[in-house]
Design a protein around this motif. Structure first.
Motif, short mmCIF file in Angstrom:
data_model
loop_
_atom_site.label_atom_id
_atom_site.label_comp_id
_atom_site.label_asym_id
_atom_site.label_seq_id
_atom_site.Cartn_x
_atom_site.Cartn_y
_atom_site.Cartn_z
N UNK A 154 11.39 -1.41 14.45
CA UNK A 154 10.96 -0.39 13.51
C UNK A 154 9.54 0.04 13.81
N UNK A 155 9.10 1.11 13.12
CA UNK A 155 7.72 1.57 13.30
C UNK A 155 7.18 2.08 11.99
N UNK A 156 5.86 2.24 11.96
CA UNK A 156 5.23 2.72 10.74
C UNK A 156 3.77 3.00 10.95
N UNK A 157 2.99 2.82 9.90
CA UNK A 157 1.57 3.12 9.92
C UNK A 157 0.79 1.95 9.35
N UNK A 158 -0.42 1.75 9.86
CA UNK A 158 -1.33 0.76 9.31
C UNK A 158 -2.68 1.40 9.09
N UNK A 159 -3.16 1.43 7.83
CA UNK A 159 -4.38 2.14 7.51
C UNK A 159 -5.00 1.60 6.23
N UNK A 160 -6.27 1.92 6.01
CA UNK A 160 -6.94 1.59 4.75
C UNK A 160 -6.78 2.69 3.71
N UNK A 161 -6.26 3.84 4.11
CA UNK A 161 -6.22 5.01 3.25
C UNK A 161 -4.80 5.24 2.74
N UNK A 162 -4.60 5.08 1.45
CA UNK A 162 -3.25 5.23 0.88
C UNK A 162 -2.74 6.65 1.04
N UNK A 163 -3.63 7.64 0.97
CA UNK A 163 -3.21 9.02 1.14
C UNK A 163 -2.72 9.32 2.54
N UNK A 164 -3.41 8.75 3.52
CA UNK A 164 -2.99 8.91 4.92
C UNK A 164 -1.62 8.28 5.13
N UNK A 165 -1.43 7.07 4.59
CA UNK A 165 -0.14 6.40 4.73
C UNK A 165 0.97 7.18 4.04
N UNK A 166 0.66 7.72 2.85
CA UNK A 166 1.67 8.49 2.11
C UNK A 166 2.11 9.71 2.92
N UNK A 167 1.15 10.44 3.49
CA UNK A 167 1.51 11.61 4.29
C UNK A 167 2.38 11.22 5.48
N UNK A 168 2.02 10.14 6.16
CA UNK A 168 2.78 9.69 7.33
C UNK A 168 4.21 9.35 6.93
N UNK A 169 4.38 8.67 5.82
CA UNK A 169 5.73 8.29 5.37
C UNK A 169 6.52 9.54 4.99
N UNK A 170 5.89 10.49 4.35
CA UNK A 170 6.60 11.71 3.94
C UNK A 170 7.06 12.54 5.14
N UNK A 171 6.27 12.55 6.21
CA UNK A 171 6.51 13.48 7.30
C UNK A 171 7.13 12.85 8.54
#
Length: 309
Positions: A154-171
């Motif tokens: 699987x893959x995903x995102x790792x970040x300190x910014x919840x907004x950045x993570x939210x955008x990545x998950x949405x798109x």
């Protein structure tokens, strides 16, 4: 156990850690039943992956779960300054940001080479905050192809910014989100946005930075919050939480470590102790009993989220 051992601590974050101490920390985690490990090229400019790889090399591959990150390539650099990005006692290398499809594949292969392993389970796009176009348009499709090819599960995102993570998950078609510091006793900014979205989409969440850079381990004046000295009002909020915990005979760090696991979207807490004694203490706090009444009291002490730096 819903805990992953992060490897920034064994790679010299804030202070140099020797090979013997690093391996002892990894062995303590294994002996205590931890079978999930998270690493990244960023941690110790490759030192975390190298040390983790040496530890895991003789372990059956099916006996553990491993995640690493993409987005930073490493290059040998004799002029590199020790202590850059707060990592000490590390190899003379520099980091180069690259979120392109080619960069992702190269990053993952170089991580496997450093670890001496043939695959990882999860690849996370690391800190793409200022590189979202490439992260979404190139890195994510490349990782989706690697998932289809069976190179990663699987893959995903790792970040300190919840907004950045939210955008990545949405798109994107990501499976996993790791957010650091934004879902803790003090900082709930990921709760109604990122965690709610991940719950809706059945995306697993790993929560790191649950001690908010150390404030929730030792809420003293001048303690760090989000990698900077905490404002006095945040220290006072943490101290009130510590007092509430003390009344129930519970350490503040026990509540801090356990808190994220109360959310159904959270699959694991990521912890990063760099020494064996800290690994033992962390697991003990994760196993400590926290009364329901205390959770209610802590909820009433959450500071104003709009004021958080």
């Amino acid at each position: 156990m819903n805990v992953a051992l992060g490897t920034s601590g064994i790679a010299g974050l804030y202070q140099a850690v020797g090979e013997e101490d690093a391996q002892a920390a990894l062995q303590a985690a294994w002996d205590l039943g931890i079978r999930r490990f998270d690493t990244a090229p960023h941690y110790g400019v490759g030192q975390a992956e190298e040390r983790l790889g040496r530890f895991l090399r003789d372990k059956p591959r099916e006996s553990y779960t491993l995640s690493t990150k993409v987005g930073r390539l490493l290059v040998d650099d004799p002029s590199a300054v020790d202590g850059t990005d707060s990592f000490f006692g590390v190899p003379a290398r520099s980091r180069v940001r690259d979120y392109s499809a080619e960069g992702v594949r190269r990053s993952l292969q170089e991580s496997l080479d450093r670890m001496g392993l043939d695959r990882v389970d999860i690849a996370l796009v690391h800190d793409p905050d200022d590189h979202m176009a490439a992260a979404i348009g190139e890195a994510a499709p490349a990782l989706a192809r690697l998932r289809d090819e069976g190179v990663v599960t699987g893959f995903g995102i790792g970040t300190n910014d919840a907004g950045v993570a939210e955008r990545f998950i949405r798109e994107t078609d990501a499976d996993t989100a790791m957010v650091a510091g934004r879902y803790s006793l003090l900082d709930r900014r990921a709760e109604t946005s990122l965690l709610a979205l991940c719950d809706e989409r059945s995306v697993s969440v790993m929560v790191a930075g649950v001690l908010n850079s150390g404030l929730l381990a030792d809420p003293r004046p001048g303690a760090p919050f989000n990698y900077e000295p905490a404002p006095e009002w945040i220290v006072e909020a943490a101290q009130r939480m510590a007092q509430a915990c003390e009344a129930y005979g519970v350490w503040l760090r026990a509540a801090a470590l356990q808190f994220p696991l109360r959310h159904r979207a959270v699959d694991a807490v990521v912890v990063g102790p760099g020494h064996a004694d800290l690994v033992h203490d962390t697991v003990a706090q994760l196993r400590a009993r926290v009364p329901d009444e205390l959770w209610d009291e802590l909820a009433a002490l959450v500071p104003d989220q709009a004021r958080l730096p």
